[in-house]
Write an enzyme that holds these catalytic residues in place. Structure first.
Site, PDB file in Angstrom:
ATOM      1  N   LYS A  94       0.865  -1.177   0.000  1.00 37.15           N
ATOM      2  CA  LYS A  94       0.000   0.000   0.000  1.00 37.15           C
ATOM      3  C   LYS A  94       0.900   1.225   0.000  1.00 37.15           C
ATOM      4  O   LYS A  94       1.829   1.324   0.811  1.00 37.15           O
ATOM      5  CB  LYS A  94      -0.885   0.005   1.246  1.00 37.15           C
ATOM      6  N   ASP A 148      -3.331   4.261  -1.871  1.00 34.38           N
ATOM      7  CA  ASP A 148      -4.208   4.746  -0.798  1.00 34.38           C
ATOM      8  C   ASP A 148      -4.264   6.266  -0.880  1.00 34.38           C
ATOM      9  O   ASP A 148      -3.570   6.968  -0.146  1.00 34.38           O
ATOM     10  CB  ASP A 148      -3.637   4.273   0.545  1.00 34.38           C
ATOM     11  N   LYS A 151      -7.129   7.933  -0.503  1.00 29.39           N
ATOM     12  CA  LYS A 151      -8.304   8.397   0.258  1.00 29.39           C
ATOM     13  C   LYS A 151      -9.084   9.393  -0.581  1.00 29.39           C
ATOM     14  O   LYS A 151      -9.387  10.516  -0.153  1.00 29.39           O
ATOM     15  CB  LYS A 151      -7.898   9.027   1.587  1.00 29.39           C
ATOM     16  N   LEU A 152      -9.409   8.980  -1.789  1.00 28.64           N
ATOM     17  CA  LEU A 152     -10.115   9.866  -2.714  1.00 28.64           C
ATOM     18  C   LEU A 152     -11.444  10.287  -2.099  1.00 28.64           C
ATOM     19  O   LEU A 152     -12.169   9.465  -1.526  1.00 28.64           O
ATOM     20  CB  LEU A 152     -10.352   9.136  -4.041  1.00 28.64           C
ATOM     21  N   ALA A 153     -11.761  11.567  -2.212  1.00 33.79           N
ATOM     22  CA  ALA A 153     -13.018  12.075  -1.646  1.00 33.79           C
ATOM     23  C   ALA A 153     -13.406  13.321  -2.433  1.00 33.79           C
ATOM     24  O   ALA A 153     -13.168  14.446  -1.991  1.00 33.79           O
ATOM     25  CB  ALA A 153     -12.844  12.393  -0.168  1.00 33.79           C
ATOM     26  N   ASP A 154     -13.994  13.091  -3.591  1.00 34.03           N
ATOM     27  CA  ASP A 154     -14.313  14.245  -4.442  1.00 34.03           C
ATOM     28  C   ASP A 154     -15.414  13.849  -5.425  1.00 34.03           C
ATOM     29  O   ASP A 154     -15.931  12.724  -5.376  1.00 34.03           O
ATOM     30  CB  ASP A 154     -13.037  14.677  -5.196  1.00 34.03           C
ATOM     31  N   ILE A 155     -15.763  14.747  -6.315  1.00 32.97           N
ATOM     32  CA  ILE A 155     -16.720  14.405  -7.368  1.00 32.97           C
ATOM     33  C   ILE A 155     -16.044  13.435  -8.340  1.00 32.97           C
ATOM     34  O   ILE A 155     -14.806  13.376  -8.422  1.00 32.97           O
ATOM     35  CB  ILE A 155     -17.216  15.667  -8.116  1.00 32.97           C
ATOM     36  N   GLY A 201      -0.018  -3.168  14.884  1.00 32.20           N
ATOM     37  CA  GLY A 201       1.359  -2.788  15.211  1.00 32.20           C
ATOM     38  C   GLY A 201       1.379  -1.501  16.005  1.00 32.20           C
ATOM     39  O   GLY A 201       0.855  -1.434  17.121  1.00 32.20           O
ATOM     40  N   LYS A 205      -2.999  -6.139  17.751  1.00 32.21           N
ATOM     41  CA  LYS A 205      -1.992  -7.211  17.697  1.00 32.21           C
ATOM     42  C   LYS A 205      -1.996  -7.862  16.315  1.00 32.21           C
ATOM     43  O   LYS A 205      -3.071  -8.076  15.739  1.00 32.21           O
ATOM     44  CB  LYS A 205      -2.326  -8.295  18.722  1.00 32.21           C
TER      45      LYS A 205
END
Ligand code: BMP
Length: 210
Positions: free
Chosen positions: A34, A59, A61-65, A167, A172
C-alpha cells in the site's frame, strides 16, 4: 504468503529507494504493497518498479466528485485504489468504479477508521458506508483497532476486508484475521524495524490464520 498488505510510508528524508528496498526484501512474503501521498509526492515514475514486485494499492483516500477522482486515477498506474465511502455513489463512486473496472483495477472504500477521533464522525456512519460499498467496492477498509466494529462490518460485508491499525496503533498482529479480515495492513511495525523481513516473519510466526 502472509495475508498482509505492507504499508510503505517513508519517514522524512526517505523515498523510493527506501520503499523499493523493503519491497524487494518482503515481496515473496506479502499479498501486496500500500502506498500513499508520502511516497507519491516523491514522484510517481518509479511506481512501475514497485508493481514489478507485487500488487500495489494506491491509498489516496479519494473524496471528491467523480470527474476529479477519475482525473486523478488516470494519472496513477496502481492495481487498486482507496476512496472514502462517504462521497456516495451518484456522480461520485459509481463513475469511479466504472472507470477502474474498464482498466481491470479494483476499488476499496473506507467505511470506518482506526484512530480514536474517527468515532466522532466517520465511524458513526459505518452502516451507510457499507451500503454504499455494496454497489461500488471490491473491498472495504475497517479498523483492526476497534474489534467490535470490525466484527460488525464482517457480519454484513462479504467481500474483501482490509484492516489497518496493526502494530504501532495498537492492534496485535493476527487479531483482525481472527475476526475474519482478509488482509491486515501493517506499516511502521515492519518498515521502521532494522530488518523488515525478519520482523514480518516474527510478528506472524504464531498466527494460525497466516
Ligand atoms: P501503520 O501500521 O504504520 O500505523 O500504518 C497504517 C497505514 O494505514 C497508514 O498508511 C495509514 O494512513 C493507513 N490507515 C490507517 O492507519 N487507518 C485507517 O483507518 C485507514 C488507513 O488507510
Amino acid at each position: 504468503m502472509l495475508p498482509v498488505l505492507l504499508s510503505l510510508d517513508p519517514p522524512p528524508g526517505e523515498g523510493w529507494e527506501w520503499a523499493l528496498r523493503i519491497a524487494e526484501e518482503t515481496k515473496d512474503l506479502v499479498a501486496g504493497f500500500k502506498i500513499g501521498w508520502p511516497l507519491l509526492l516523491e514522484g510517481k515514475e518509479r511506481l512501475r518498479e514497485l508493481k514489478e514486485k507485487g500488487f500495489v494499492v494506491a491509498d489516496l483516500k479519494l473524496a471528491d466528485i467523480s470527474f476529479t477522482m477519475i482525473n486523478i486515477v488516470r494519472r496513477i498506474d496502481a492495481d487498486a485504489f482507496i476512496a472514502h465511502a462517504f462521497v456516495g455513489r451518484r456522480r461520485g463512486l459509481r463513475e469511479l468504479k466504472e472507470e477502474l473496472e474498464k482498466e481491470g483495477k479494483e476499488l476499496y472504500v473506507v467505511v470506518a477508521m482506526s484512530h480514536s477521533g474517527a468515532d466522532e464522525g466517520v465511524n458513526k456512519h459505518w452502516r451507510e458506508n457499507v451500503l454504499i460499498a455494496y454497489e461500488v467496492a471490491d473491498g472495504v477498509v475497517a479498523p483492526a483497532t476497534k474489534p467490535e466494529l470490525l466484527k460488525a462490518v464482517r457480519r454484513v460485508w462479504p467481500r474483501k476486508l482490509l484492516t489497518p491499525g496493526v502494530g504501532v496503533q495498537g492492534a496485535k498482529p493476527c487479531s483482525a484475521l481472527e475476526l475474519g479480515a482478509d488482509l491486515e495492513i501493517v506499516g511502521r511495525a515492519v518498515t521502521r524495524s532494522e530488518n523488515p523481513r525478519d520482523r514480518l516473519i516474527s510478528l506472524y510466526s504464531s498466527c494460525k490464520h497466516a
